[in-house]
Scaffold this active site. Sequence first.
Site, PDB file in Angstrom:
ATOM      1  CG  HIS A 121      -1.956   0.950   1.132  1.00  0.00           C
ATOM      2  ND1 HIS A 121      -1.364   2.197   1.540  1.00  0.00           N
ATOM      3  CD2 HIS A 121      -3.120   0.601   0.708  1.00  0.00           C
ATOM      4  CE1 HIS A 121      -3.019   3.074   1.814  1.00  0.00           C
ATOM      5  NE2 HIS A 121      -3.764   1.709   1.534  1.00  0.00           N
ATOM      6  CG  ASP A 203       0.512  -2.341   6.059  1.00  0.00           C
ATOM      7  OD1 ASP A 203      -0.204  -2.598   6.893  1.00  0.00           O
ATOM      8  OD2 ASP A 203       0.835  -1.352   5.115  1.00  0.00           O
ATOM      9  CD  GLN A 206      -6.835  -3.955   4.546  1.00  0.00           C
ATOM     10  OE1 GLN A 206      -7.679  -5.148   4.817  1.00  0.00           O
ATOM     11  NE2 GLN A 206      -7.104  -3.080   3.833  1.00  0.00           N
ATOM     12  CE  LYS A 229      -7.434   0.107   6.144  1.00  0.00           C
ATOM     13  NZ  LYS A 229      -8.124   0.670   5.182  1.00  0.00           N
ATOM     14  CB  CYS A 378      -3.547   2.567  -1.599  1.00  0.00           C
ATOM     15  SG  CYS A 378      -4.587   4.318  -1.281  1.00  0.00           S
TER      16      CYS A 378
HETATM   17  C1  LIG Z   1      -2.040  -2.622   3.433  1.00  0.00           C
HETATM   18  C2  LIG Z   1      -3.078  -1.351   3.979  1.00  0.00           C
HETATM   19  N1  LIG Z   1      -1.842  -0.997   4.697  1.00  0.00           N
HETATM   20  C3  LIG Z   1      -2.346   0.066   4.901  1.00  0.00           C
HETATM   21  C4  LIG Z   1      -3.131   1.248   4.758  1.00  0.00           C
HETATM   22  C5  LIG Z   1      -3.624   2.663   5.641  1.00  0.00           C
HETATM   23  O1  LIG Z   1      -4.144   2.209   6.199  1.00  0.00           O
HETATM   24  P1  LIG Z   1      -4.882   3.865   6.512  1.00  0.00           P
HETATM   25  O2  LIG Z   1      -5.485   4.074   5.998  1.00  0.00           O
HETATM   26  O3  LIG Z   1      -5.810   3.572   7.289  1.00  0.00           O
HETATM   27  O4  LIG Z   1      -3.773   4.616   7.220  1.00  0.00           O
HETATM   28  C6  LIG Z   1      -4.003   0.587   3.975  1.00  0.00           C
HETATM   29  C7  LIG Z   1      -5.595   0.822   3.522  1.00  0.00           C
HETATM   30  O5  LIG Z   1      -6.382   0.741   3.079  1.00  0.00           O
HETATM   31  C8  LIG Z   1      -3.781  -1.049   3.909  1.00  0.00           C
HETATM   32  O6  LIG Z   1      -4.987  -1.726   2.952  1.00  0.00           O
END
Ligand SMILES: Cc1ncc(COP(=O)(O)O)c(C=O)c1O
Length: 421
Positions: A121, A203, A206, A229, A378
Amino acid sequence: MLGSQMLKSQFPILSRYINDKPLVYLDNAATSQKPQGVITAISNYYTGHNANVHRGVHRLSDESTAVFEESRNTIAKFFGADSQELIITRNATEAINGVAYGWADHILKEGDVIVTSLMEHHANFVVWQEVCKRTGAKLELVGVDENGRLRLDELRQKLEIFPIKLVALVHVSNATGTVNSVKKILQLIKQHQKDTPIRLLIDGAQSAPHMPINFHQLGADFYAFSGHKMLGPMGVGGLLVRKELLESGEMSPWLFGGGMIFSVLPAQTEFNPDLAERFVAGTPDVASVVGLAAACEYLYQLDMRKIEQHDRELVLYALEKLQQIPEIKIIGPVKSLQTGQQLDRLGSVAFLHQAVHAHDVAQILDSEGIAVRSGHHCTMPLHNYFGWQATTRVSFQVYTSKNDIDSLVRGLEKIKQVFKS
Ligand SMILES: Cc1ncc(COP(=O)(O)O)c(C=O)c1O
């Protein structure tokens, strides 16, 4: 129980109608819906306890502080971490930025290497590009195979060749649903660890909503997640940091001001020796932390192992149904690596429609009351690599049922009719 009408009824928004059709919410990877218990916890905080934390001696401030600390403990416990290892952030993005500002900026030197991957992401990608600009470190990318799996052989090669200080990888991809094996990644890192340690950031945006996470067993140095999430409110998430890094000062505060200090003199400031407080600069969003703790309790009651099992069944069901539609090409893993092994995919199924743009797919589904996401999610580096302009993603939560996937399939049938006429 998971996916049942009874469980759905605990989420007020799921009783909505969209375009006169009952809402089918399949955009959970973007954000999940909130159970009544979470909404009530936030409301109760403001109704009964609101006051600033840590700085007052009056009753409400005491209560607010107690509620804040209890909530932090609940969240940390949910992740198998010590409360001191939890830094509250706004979301996973801020948590990863925290590692950039609080760790990378003072640890990395020119010529050091950060490894991330093509499946990240942007939150775990752009941050490192920026760190490289600030520190002179270099960014190396691990590729993916044709099924969207991380190329562990490439990670091994990079670990052999480069002076790597940080490996920053996604646990579960929000684009392909691929689950990376933290165990295998750690094994590779350990094999190549020399005098200077190689830190691992996972990270978990998910993975936190879909599988049990025990931070100590996971073995990563940093783990980032977003509360919204995982049934919690927006505006709160966290960064788990291995205690040793906090105690040694290797991970240091990146936001400064009131709350996180021990003493402030004109010439210098001493930070709060209490690790939990050292990273709370300014007034925290207590109500959201309370809401996230309520979400953690709710998930704990449902049992994360059962949630993972439910999610796996939904993924397999969606793959089976969607693969019967000739125009649809699934992206990401569809078969397990070895027979008998679990499919390394969780949380979502994304696809390309051979005849219709992803945004049109999403719009037609919306007319049927079905919420899905379309675009690059993203993950532009991954989409560009495969030459996908945009994909459509359906993603699941504890309230998702096989009926919801059947509704999706009926919605996709509608696309044929619309584009025939
Ligand atoms: C794998 C992953 N990392 C990071 C993020 C970023 O999350 P946030 O927008 O809640 O900071 C997301 C959001 O969709 C994600 O799917």
